[in-house]
Design a protein around this motif. Structure first.
Motif, mmCIF file in Angstrom:
data_model
loop_
_atom_site.group_PDB
_atom_site.id
_atom_site.type_symbol
_atom_site.label_atom_id
_atom_site.label_comp_id
_atom_site.label_asym_id
_atom_site.label_seq_id
_atom_site.Cartn_x
_atom_site.Cartn_y
_atom_site.Cartn_z
ATOM 1 N N UNK A 158 0.831 -1.213 0.000
ATOM 2 C CA UNK A 158 0.000 0.000 0.000
ATOM 3 C C UNK A 158 0.859 1.253 0.000
ATOM 4 N N UNK A 159 1.988 1.213 0.698
ATOM 5 C CA UNK A 159 2.888 2.367 0.714
ATOM 6 C C UNK A 159 3.466 2.609 -0.679
ATOM 7 N N UNK A 160 3.851 1.522 -1.366
ATOM 8 C CA UNK A 160 4.361 1.666 -2.730
ATOM 9 C C UNK A 160 3.314 2.309 -3.641
ATOM 10 N N UNK A 161 2.073 1.848 -3.515
ATOM 11 C CA UNK A 161 1.008 2.420 -4.337
ATOM 12 C C UNK A 161 0.746 3.868 -3.969
ATOM 13 N N UNK A 162 0.813 4.184 -2.690
ATOM 14 C CA UNK A 162 0.559 5.554 -2.252
ATOM 15 C C UNK A 162 1.662 6.491 -2.740
ATOM 16 N N UNK A 163 2.910 6.001 -2.787
ATOM 17 C CA UNK A 163 4.005 6.821 -3.299
ATOM 18 C C UNK A 163 3.772 7.155 -4.768
ATOM 19 N N UNK A 164 3.307 6.180 -5.526
ATOM 20 C CA UNK A 164 2.987 6.439 -6.930
ATOM 21 C C UNK A 164 1.905 7.501 -7.051
ATOM 22 N N UNK A 165 0.881 7.410 -6.192
ATOM 23 C CA UNK A 165 -0.213 8.393 -6.223
ATOM 24 C C UNK A 165 0.304 9.784 -5.889
ATOM 25 N N UNK A 166 1.178 9.885 -4.893
ATOM 26 C CA UNK A 166 1.733 11.193 -4.502
ATOM 27 C C UNK A 166 2.541 11.794 -5.643
ATOM 28 N N UNK A 167 3.337 10.989 -6.318
ATOM 29 C CA UNK A 167 4.160 11.504 -7.421
ATOM 30 C C UNK A 167 3.295 11.933 -8.595
ATOM 31 N N UNK A 168 2.249 11.157 -8.886
ATOM 32 C CA UNK A 168 1.345 11.532 -9.987
ATOM 33 C C UNK A 168 0.612 12.816 -9.651
ATOM 34 N N UNK A 169 0.156 12.954 -8.402
ATOM 35 C CA UNK A 169 -0.539 14.181 -7.992
ATOM 36 C C UNK A 169 0.387 15.390 -8.084
ATOM 37 N N UNK A 170 1.658 15.200 -7.734
ATOM 38 C CA UNK A 170 2.619 16.295 -7.839
ATOM 39 C C UNK A 170 2.870 16.669 -9.294
ATOM 40 N N UNK A 171 2.942 15.689 -10.181
ATOM 41 C CA UNK A 171 3.151 15.962 -11.597
ATOM 42 C C UNK A 171 1.981 16.728 -12.192
ATOM 43 N N UNK A 215 12.634 10.064 -6.635
ATOM 44 C CA UNK A 215 12.434 9.001 -5.629
ATOM 45 C C UNK A 215 13.071 9.315 -4.284
ATOM 46 N N UNK A 216 14.099 10.171 -4.262
ATOM 47 C CA UNK A 216 14.784 10.527 -3.022
ATOM 48 C C UNK A 216 14.329 11.880 -2.475
ATOM 49 N N UNK A 217 13.223 12.418 -2.975
ATOM 50 C CA UNK A 217 12.746 13.732 -2.557
ATOM 51 C C UNK A 217 12.326 13.722 -1.081
ATOM 52 N N UNK A 218 12.789 14.684 -0.280
ATOM 53 C CA UNK A 218 12.368 14.760 1.134
ATOM 54 C C UNK A 218 10.860 14.931 1.282
ATOM 55 N N UNK A 219 10.234 15.666 0.369
ATOM 56 C CA UNK A 219 8.786 15.852 0.445
ATOM 57 C C UNK A 219 8.059 14.516 0.301
ATOM 58 N N UNK A 220 8.571 13.669 -0.573
ATOM 59 C CA UNK A 220 7.956 12.360 -0.788
ATOM 60 C C UNK A 220 8.058 11.508 0.474
ATOM 61 N N UNK A 221 9.234 11.537 1.097
ATOM 62 C CA UNK A 221 9.403 10.774 2.333
ATOM 63 C C UNK A 221 8.515 11.317 3.443
ATOM 64 N N UNK A 222 8.421 12.634 3.547
ATOM 65 C CA UNK A 222 7.628 13.257 4.611
ATOM 66 C C UNK A 222 6.151 12.899 4.458
ATOM 67 N N UNK A 223 5.638 12.993 3.245
ATOM 68 C CA UNK A 223 4.234 12.658 3.027
ATOM 69 C C UNK A 223 3.969 11.174 3.259
ATOM 70 N N UNK A 224 4.909 10.340 2.879
ATOM 71 C CA UNK A 224 4.754 8.899 3.113
ATOM 72 C C UNK A 224 4.719 8.586 4.606
ATOM 73 N N UNK A 225 5.548 9.286 5.382
ATOM 74 C CA UNK A 225 5.560 9.078 6.833
ATOM 75 C C UNK A 225 4.234 9.503 7.450
#
Length: 213
Positions: free
Chosen positions: A127-140, A148-158
């Motif tokens: 689910x985390x992998x899928x959610x990361x994909x959703x976050x990146x698509x929403x950002x795009x 993949x190493x973006x701090x914002x991505x890690x923060x939102x995933x946490x």
């Protein structure tokens, strides 16, 4: 073999070859794990992975230690990497994580909260992998490209993981989970005498290899 016994056996052997500077012992360990992996009848692509995965780190160890150290140490480090890879494969490719957690809870009496926390974390991986994909698509869609190493991505995933952990805790309590309360198990995991005998024999073989090789 009981997964907890297998884990302890592999851990002991791994620690032992860490302090033993003998490539022949490493080859004995790698040979035993290869026999076990062949007997486990894995899929062909896993066997291919085991063939090609150690090549680059083994070549790196050989080149580094042969250049800046000695040839004997290069042999030791190269075969040690091979033994580590096959030991890891002997555990990860043949042991189901749920079975290991059941064994740790029932046979070694690890806290139930800890075991269920691990179960929850493992169930959230996909689910985390899928959610990361959703976050990146929403950002795009907003014109922002997240690496993949973006701090914002890690923060939102946490933040998402924390929300899920809170929901999981609430769900466990609502289903009657109580810490330190006696629990029954649908699936019993036992340590058989055969498991202890096999582990003991393998450890004896390891010690004989250390002494006589």
């Amino acid at each position: 073999m009981n997964p907890s016994i297998k884990f302890i056996l592999i851990l002991i052997v791994s620690l032992e070859i860490t302090v033993i500077l003998d490539y022949r012992v490493n080859l004995v360990v790698a040979g035993c794990t290869i026999i076990y992996l062949l007997a486990s009848r894995l899929s062909w692509h896993r066997y291919l992975l085991l063939i090609f995965l150690p090549i680059i780190p083994m070549l790196g160890a050989w080149t580094s230690f042969n250049t800046f150290g000695s040839r004997e140490m290069a042999w030791v480090m190269m075969t040690r990497i091979l033994a580590y890879v096959y030991l890891g494969a002997a555990f990860s490719f043949t042991t189901h994580m749920d079975w290991l957690l059941d064994s740790l809870e029932q046979n070694f009496h690890l806290p139930t909260v800890f075991i269920y926390g691990l179960r929850g974390a493992l169930s959230f991986v996909s689910r985390v992998k899928q959610e990361i994909k959703v976050i990146r698509v929403a950002a795009m869609m907003r014109g922002v490209k997240m690496a993949p190493y973006s701090p914002q991505l890690f923060f939102k995933s946490i933040l998402i993981s924390m929300r899920w952990s809170s929901r999981l805790s609430t769900a466990m309590i609502s289903h009657g989970f109580t810490e330190n309360a006696p629990r029954t198990h649908f699936k019993k995991v036992v340590i058989k005498k055969r498991d202890i005998v096999i582990a003991s024999v393998l450890l004896v073989v390891m010690q004989l290899a250390v002494v006589f090789l």
